[in-house]
Motif scaffolding. Sequence first.
Motif, PDB file in Angstrom:
ATOM      1  N   LEU A 114       0.689  -1.160  -0.008  1.00 58.33           N
ATOM      2  CA  LEU A 114      -0.093  -0.126   0.042  1.00 58.33           C
ATOM      3  C   LEU A 114       0.919   1.273   0.061  1.00 58.33           C
ATOM      4  CD1 LEU A 114      -3.044  -0.846   2.389  1.00 58.33           C
ATOM      5  CD2 LEU A 114      -3.060  -0.702  -0.090  1.00 58.33           C
ATOM      6  N   GLU A 115       1.932   1.407   0.839  1.00 63.62           N
ATOM      7  CA  GLU A 115       2.792   2.287   0.771  1.00 63.62           C
ATOM      8  C   GLU A 115       3.495   2.638  -0.367  1.00 63.62           C
ATOM      9  OE1 GLU A 115       7.090   3.184   3.020  1.00 63.62           O
ATOM     10  OE2 GLU A 115       5.207   2.530   4.285  1.00 63.62           O
ATOM     11  N   LYS A 116       3.943   1.608  -1.270  1.00 64.78           N
ATOM     12  CA  LYS A 116       4.375   1.566  -2.555  1.00 64.78           C
ATOM     13  C   LYS A 116       3.479   2.321  -3.610  1.00 64.78           C
ATOM     14  CE  LYS A 116       8.561   0.202  -3.878  1.00 64.78           C
ATOM     15  NZ  LYS A 116       9.889   0.754  -3.648  1.00 64.78           N
ATOM     16  N   GLN A 117       2.157   1.849  -3.393  1.00 68.33           N
ATOM     17  CA  GLN A 117       1.432   2.214  -4.394  1.00 68.33           C
ATOM     18  C   GLN A 117       1.025   3.701  -4.220  1.00 68.33           C
ATOM     19  OE1 GLN A 117      -2.281  -0.142  -3.698  1.00 68.33           O
ATOM     20  NE2 GLN A 117      -1.778  -1.491  -5.236  1.00 68.33           N
ATOM     21  N   GLU A 118       0.879   4.187  -2.922  1.00 67.87           N
ATOM     22  CA  GLU A 118       0.651   5.669  -2.544  1.00 67.87           C
ATOM     23  C   GLU A 118       1.911   6.448  -3.158  1.00 67.87           C
ATOM     24  OE1 GLU A 118      -1.814   7.623  -1.380  1.00 67.87           O
ATOM     25  OE2 GLU A 118      -2.766   5.560  -1.436  1.00 67.87           O
ATOM     26  N   GLN A 119       3.283   5.948  -3.020  1.00 67.47           N
ATOM     27  CA  GLN A 119       4.364   6.486  -3.542  1.00 67.47           C
ATOM     28  C   GLN A 119       4.296   6.872  -5.162  1.00 67.47           C
ATOM     29  OE1 GLN A 119       7.713   4.245  -1.957  1.00 67.47           O
ATOM     30  NE2 GLN A 119       7.726   5.323  -0.128  1.00 67.47           N
ATOM     31  N   ARG A 120       3.945   5.590  -5.623  1.00 62.40           N
ATOM     32  CA  ARG A 120       3.701   5.604  -6.996  1.00 62.40           C
ATOM     33  C   ARG A 120       2.770   6.760  -7.551  1.00 62.40           C
ATOM     34  NH1 ARG A 120       3.927  -0.762  -8.271  1.00 62.40           N
ATOM     35  NH2 ARG A 120       6.149  -0.940  -8.444  1.00 62.40           N
ATOM     36  N   LYS A 121       1.598   6.553  -6.793  1.00 65.49           N
ATOM     37  CA  LYS A 121       0.617   7.719  -7.140  1.00 65.49           C
ATOM     38  C   LYS A 121       0.904   8.787  -6.846  1.00 65.49           C
ATOM     39  CE  LYS A 121      -3.580   6.447  -5.765  1.00 65.49           C
ATOM     40  NZ  LYS A 121      -4.864   5.902  -4.858  1.00 65.49           N
ATOM     41  N   THR A 122       1.625   9.176  -5.904  1.00 67.48           N
ATOM     42  CA  THR A 122       2.312  10.744  -5.353  1.00 67.48           C
ATOM     43  C   THR A 122       3.235  10.991  -6.686  1.00 67.48           C
ATOM     44  OG1 THR A 122       1.951  10.242  -3.214  1.00 67.48           O
ATOM     45  CG2 THR A 122       3.330  12.268  -3.809  1.00 67.48           C
ATOM     46  N   ARG A 123       3.977  10.340  -6.925  1.00 69.03           N
ATOM     47  CA  ARG A 123       5.097  10.528  -7.922  1.00 69.03           C
ATOM     48  C   ARG A 123       4.386  10.875  -9.395  1.00 69.03           C
ATOM     49  NH1 ARG A 123       8.548   5.829  -8.330  1.00 69.03           N
ATOM     50  NH2 ARG A 123       8.837   6.345  -6.031  1.00 69.03           N
ATOM     51  N   ARG A 124       3.244  10.162  -9.638  1.00 62.18           N
ATOM     52  CA  ARG A 124       2.453  10.107 -10.954  1.00 62.18           C
ATOM     53  C   ARG A 124       1.730  11.507 -10.987  1.00 62.18           C
ATOM     54  NH1 ARG A 124      -1.210   5.839 -11.130  1.00 62.18           N
ATOM     55  NH2 ARG A 124       0.571   4.519 -11.200  1.00 62.18           N
ATOM     56  N   MET A 125       1.129  11.826  -9.817  1.00 58.70           N
ATOM     57  CA  MET A 125       0.451  13.221  -9.887  1.00 58.70           C
ATOM     58  C   MET A 125       1.441  14.267  -9.775  1.00 58.70           C
ATOM     59  SD  MET A 125      -2.695  12.516  -9.591  1.00 58.70           S
ATOM     60  CE  MET A 125      -3.257  14.201  -9.192  1.00 58.70           C
ATOM     61  N   ARG A 126       2.478  14.298  -9.119  1.00 58.99           N
ATOM     62  CA  ARG A 126       3.771  15.117  -9.505  1.00 58.99           C
ATOM     63  C   ARG A 126       3.933  15.461 -10.972  1.00 58.99           C
ATOM     64  NH1 ARG A 126       8.150  13.782  -5.695  1.00 58.99           N
ATOM     65  NH2 ARG A 126       6.371  14.019  -4.059  1.00 58.99           N
ATOM     66  N   TRP A 127       4.283  14.158 -11.563  1.00 59.31           N
ATOM     67  CA  TRP A 127       4.609  14.182 -13.178  1.00 59.31           C
ATOM     68  C   TRP A 127       3.422  14.992 -13.989  1.00 59.31           C
ATOM     69  CZ3 TRP A 127       8.359  14.118 -16.384  1.00 59.31           C
ATOM     70  CH2 TRP A 127       7.827  13.807 -17.622  1.00 59.31           C
ATOM     71  N   TYR A 128       2.128  14.558 -13.491  1.00 54.78           N
ATOM     72  CA  TYR A 128       1.195  14.999 -14.305  1.00 54.78           C
ATOM     73  C   TYR A 128       0.982  16.510 -14.118  1.00 54.78           C
ATOM     74  CZ  TYR A 128      -0.694  10.269 -15.193  1.00 54.78           C
ATOM     75  OH  TYR A 128      -0.817   9.198 -15.663  1.00 54.78           O
TER      76      TYR A 128
END
Length: 144
Positions: free
Chosen positions: A63-77
Motif C-alpha cells: 500500500l505504501e509503494k502504491q501511494e508513492q507511485r500515485k504521488t509521483r505520478r500526480m507530481r509528473w502530471y
Amino acid sequence: MTNQENLLDKYYRGETSLEEEKELMELLASEENQGADEDLFAYFENEAAIPDDLEESLFNGVLEKQEQRKTRRMRWYSFSSAAAVVLVLLSVYIDFRKEQKREMENQFFVMEQALYQLSSSLQPEEQQDMLVLWVDKDVEIILN
C-alpha cells in the motif's frame, strides 16, 4: 569419530538429509557447551522463523509503494500540464507579436505608398531626379 562428528562432516559437505539435519540439531541442542556449530544452527533456525506480522507488513509495504507511485505520478502530471500551459501561452504570445509586426509593416508600406504618391504629385518637373517624401515648415524629407 562420534555420530555427531560424522553428521557434522556430512553436513558441511552438503550430503545430509533432512532427518539427519534434525538429528544433528537435536544433538547440538542437547550439548552442554556451546560451540561454533551450535551458534551456526541457532542462527539458521532463527532466520528460518517466519514473523507473525509478515502478512500485515507486506500488505502495508504494498500500500505504501502504491501511494508513492500515485504521488509521483500526480507530481509528473502537474509538471507536464504546467509545461504544456507555458508552451501554449508562449506560442500564442509569439504569434501575437508576429501578427503585430506584420500589421505594422503593412501600415508602413501603405504610408510609404501614400507619401510616394503625394510627393510625386507635388514634385515639380525640374526635380524629377529627387524624390520629396515630406515637406513641412521646418522639415523636408528628400530622397536622391
